[in-house]
Motif scaffolding. Structure first.
Motif, PDB file in Angstrom:
ATOM      1  N   LEU A  44       3.037  -5.057   8.563  1.00  0.00           N
ATOM      2  CA  LEU A  44       1.861  -5.586   9.245  1.00  0.00           C
ATOM      3  C   LEU A  44       1.125  -4.513  10.030  1.00  0.00           C
ATOM      4  N   PHE A  45       1.875  -3.512  10.553  1.00  0.00           N
ATOM      5  CA  PHE A  45       1.283  -2.432  11.325  1.00  0.00           C
ATOM      6  C   PHE A  45       1.758  -1.089  10.776  1.00  0.00           C
ATOM      7  N   ALA A  46       0.794  -0.202  10.493  1.00  0.00           N
ATOM      8  CA  ALA A  46       1.110   1.145  10.040  1.00  0.00           C
ATOM      9  C   ALA A  46       0.270   2.131  10.833  1.00  0.00           C
ATOM     10  N   CYS A  47       0.864   3.261  11.176  1.00  0.00           N
ATOM     11  CA  CYS A  47       0.146   4.245  11.988  1.00  0.00           C
ATOM     12  C   CYS A  47       0.414   5.654  11.472  1.00  0.00           C
ATOM     13  N   GLU A  48      -0.667   6.439  11.373  1.00  0.00           N
ATOM     14  CA  GLU A  48      -0.497   7.875  11.165  1.00  0.00           C
ATOM     15  C   GLU A  48      -0.682   8.572  12.503  1.00  0.00           C
ATOM     16  N   ILE A  49       0.304   9.368  12.886  1.00  0.00           N
ATOM     17  CA  ILE A  49       0.243  10.157  14.121  1.00  0.00           C
ATOM     18  C   ILE A  49      -0.319  11.528  13.770  1.00  0.00           C
ATOM     19  N   GLY A  50      -1.395  11.929  14.446  1.00  0.00           N
ATOM     20  CA  GLY A  50      -2.011  13.221  14.154  1.00  0.00           C
ATOM     21  C   GLY A  50      -2.700  13.185  12.803  1.00  0.00           C
ATOM     22  N   ILE A  56      -4.331  11.194   4.488  1.00  0.00           N
ATOM     23  CA  ILE A  56      -3.058  10.511   4.266  1.00  0.00           C
ATOM     24  C   ILE A  56      -3.165   9.029   4.598  1.00  0.00           C
ATOM     25  N   VAL A  57      -3.719   8.711   5.771  1.00  0.00           N
ATOM     26  CA  VAL A  57      -3.791   7.303   6.156  1.00  0.00           C
ATOM     27  C   VAL A  57      -4.768   6.540   5.263  1.00  0.00           C
ATOM     28  N   SER A  58      -5.818   7.196   4.793  1.00  0.00           N
ATOM     29  CA  SER A  58      -6.749   6.540   3.871  1.00  0.00           C
ATOM     30  C   SER A  58      -6.090   6.286   2.520  1.00  0.00           C
ATOM     31  N   PHE A  59      -5.296   7.243   2.045  1.00  0.00           N
ATOM     32  CA  PHE A  59      -4.537   7.061   0.811  1.00  0.00           C
ATOM     33  C   PHE A  59      -3.574   5.886   0.959  1.00  0.00           C
ATOM     34  N   PHE A  60      -2.893   5.850   2.096  1.00  0.00           N
ATOM     35  CA  PHE A  60      -1.939   4.773   2.358  1.00  0.00           C
ATOM     36  C   PHE A  60      -2.648   3.415   2.364  1.00  0.00           C
ATOM     37  N   ALA A  61      -3.765   3.337   3.073  1.00  0.00           N
ATOM     38  CA  ALA A  61      -4.494   2.070   3.181  1.00  0.00           C
ATOM     39  C   ALA A  61      -5.053   1.612   1.839  1.00  0.00           C
ATOM     40  N   LYS A  62      -5.475   2.568   1.015  1.00  0.00           N
ATOM     41  CA  LYS A  62      -6.139   2.231  -0.249  1.00  0.00           C
ATOM     42  C   LYS A  62      -5.154   1.912  -1.366  1.00  0.00           C
ATOM     43  N   HIS A  63      -4.053   2.654  -1.434  1.00  0.00           N
ATOM     44  CA  HIS A  63      -3.178   2.554  -2.605  1.00  0.00           C
ATOM     45  C   HIS A  63      -1.773   2.026  -2.328  1.00  0.00           C
ATOM     46  N   ILE A  64      -1.320   2.059  -1.070  1.00  0.00           N
ATOM     47  CA  ILE A  64       0.080   1.742  -0.792  1.00  0.00           C
ATOM     48  C   ILE A  64       0.240   0.448  -0.008  1.00  0.00           C
ATOM     49  N   ALA A  65      -0.508   0.294   1.062  1.00  0.00           N
ATOM     50  CA  ALA A  65      -0.315  -0.843   1.967  1.00  0.00           C
ATOM     51  C   ALA A  65      -0.843  -2.135   1.358  1.00  0.00           C
ATOM     52  N   PRO A  66      -0.161  -3.248   1.624  1.00  0.00           N
ATOM     53  CA  PRO A  66      -0.733  -4.539   1.230  1.00  0.00           C
ATOM     54  C   PRO A  66      -1.974  -4.833   2.072  1.00  0.00           C
ATOM     55  N   GLN A  67      -2.811  -5.736   1.617  1.00  0.00           N
ATOM     56  CA  GLN A  67      -4.069  -6.026   2.298  1.00  0.00           C
ATOM     57  C   GLN A  67      -3.867  -6.549   3.716  1.00  0.00           C
ATOM     58  N   SER A  68      -2.720  -7.153   3.963  1.00  0.00           N
ATOM     59  CA  SER A  68      -2.449  -7.726   5.286  1.00  0.00           C
ATOM     60  C   SER A  68      -2.056  -6.688   6.331  1.00  0.00           C
ATOM     61  N   CYS A  69      -1.898  -5.424   5.918  1.00  0.00           N
ATOM     62  CA  CYS A  69      -1.421  -4.379   6.826  1.00  0.00           C
ATOM     63  C   CYS A  69      -2.577  -3.793   7.631  1.00  0.00           C
ATOM     64  N   PHE A  70      -2.430  -3.769   8.950  1.00  0.00           N
ATOM     65  CA  PHE A  70      -3.405  -3.165   9.848  1.00  0.00           C
ATOM     66  C   PHE A  70      -3.055  -1.686  10.009  1.00  0.00           C
ATOM     67  N   CYS A  71      -3.961  -0.804   9.605  1.00  0.00           N
ATOM     68  CA  CYS A  71      -3.725   0.640   9.660  1.00  0.00           C
ATOM     69  C   CYS A  71      -4.510   1.278  10.807  1.00  0.00           C
ATOM     70  N   PHE A  72      -3.830   2.092  11.592  1.00  0.00           N
ATOM     71  CA  PHE A  72      -4.531   2.837  12.621  1.00  0.00           C
ATOM     72  C   PHE A  72      -3.999   4.253  12.674  1.00  0.00           C
ATOM     73  N   ALA A  73      -4.736   5.114  13.357  1.00  0.00           N
ATOM     74  CA  ALA A  73      -4.403   6.533  13.398  1.00  0.00           C
ATOM     75  C   ALA A  73      -4.673   7.081  14.782  1.00  0.00           C
ATOM     76  N   THR A  74      -3.843   8.040  15.203  1.00  0.00           N
ATOM     77  CA  THR A  74      -4.014   8.672  16.506  1.00  0.00           C
ATOM     78  C   THR A  74      -4.163  10.179  16.342  1.00  0.00           C
ATOM     79  N   ASP A  75      -4.844  10.786  17.306  1.00  0.00           N
ATOM     80  CA  ASP A  75      -4.950  12.243  17.359  1.00  0.00           C
ATOM     81  C   ASP A  75      -5.447  12.634  18.745  1.00  0.00           C
ATOM     82  N   ILE A  76      -5.130  13.857  19.171  1.00  0.00           N
ATOM     83  CA  ILE A  76      -5.637  14.345  20.455  1.00  0.00           C
ATOM     84  C   ILE A  76      -6.977  15.049  20.290  1.00  0.00           C
TER      85      ILE A  76
END
Length: 225
Positions: A44-50, A56-76
């Motif tokens: 349900l929740f996936a996060c890319e750190i940095g 990577i997170v766009s690849f994950f959201a487009k090809h790997i994660a189910p549609q119900s998964c909320f993807c977010f990303a962090t960076d400084i």
């Protein structure tokens, strides 16, 4: 099996944004290999750190994660977040972005709630001065060095995530992390086992630096009574 196409990303990248490199493509290849396992978890929740370029997170959201998964990303680095947002839009996926140091703002709100963690950390061994100069929260300046300066054994930033993994990762969650041979993967494996986690190598590949590993970290299952 048909390979997933690599997402598009913003070109040219800002100078302070880490460009897609060997470790980036190793990460995406490993995620593709792990796709069935990840989808079985129904995250349900996936996060890319940095997140850097956001590839990577766009690849994950487009090809790997189910549609119900909320993807977010962090960076400084603000430029990384803007680039990630653009990369996700180009690829018609939704990725929320948050400017912060690793995952520190999310406790206790997201205690054991993140099902998939993606982390291509700054893993290059450097001296302490170089590490501090690369980290805004240590008084340094933002820039491309924050994407690779890893301090002693290249592990000072990575350890901050691994030490708190029990607080972030959901009960059946999985963390995918890039390691370098110089990071001493065997030592990391032993330390994680002592904390109740299992580390396995998903893929490894030689690079210009040395041997790169994409590892999977999950909780150890309690023994049957």
């Amino acid at each position: 099996m048909t390979r997933c196409p690599i997402p598009e990303y913003v070109r040219p990248l800002p100078e302070s944004v880490y460009p897609p490199s060997e470790d980036t493509f190793l990460f995406m290849d490993a995620l593709e290999k792990e796709r069935n396992h990840i989808q079985t978890l129904n995250p349900l929740f996936a996060c890319e750190i940095g997140c850097g370029s956001g590839l990577i997170v766009s690849f994950f959201a487009k090809h790997i994660a189910p549609q119900s998964c909320f993807c977010f990303a962090t960076d400084i680095n603000d430029e990384c977040l803007l680039t990630t947002k653009s990369t996700s839009k180009i690829n018609k996926v939704c990725v929320d972005t948050i400017c912060c140091d690793l995952l520190t703002p999310f406790l206790p709100r997201l205690y054991r709630s993140i099902d998939v963690i993606l982390f291509n950390p700054p893993y290059v061994p450097t001296d302490e001065v170089e590490l501090m100069n690369s980290q805004p929260f240590l008084g340094g300046t933002e820039g491309i060095a924050s994407s690779w300066a890893g301090g002693r054994d290249g592990m000072e930033v990575t350890n901050r995530v691994l030490n708190d993994l029990d607080m972030y990762l959901s009960e059946n969650g999985v963390a995918y992390v890039i390691l370098l041979q110089a990071n001493k993967p065997k030592t990391i494996t032993q330390k994680l086992k002592a904390r109740g986690f299992k580390l396995t190598v998903v893929l490894k590949r030689s690079s210009q630096l040395e041997l790169l590993y994409l590892v999977k970290i999950v909780r150890l299952k309690p023994p049957h009574p």
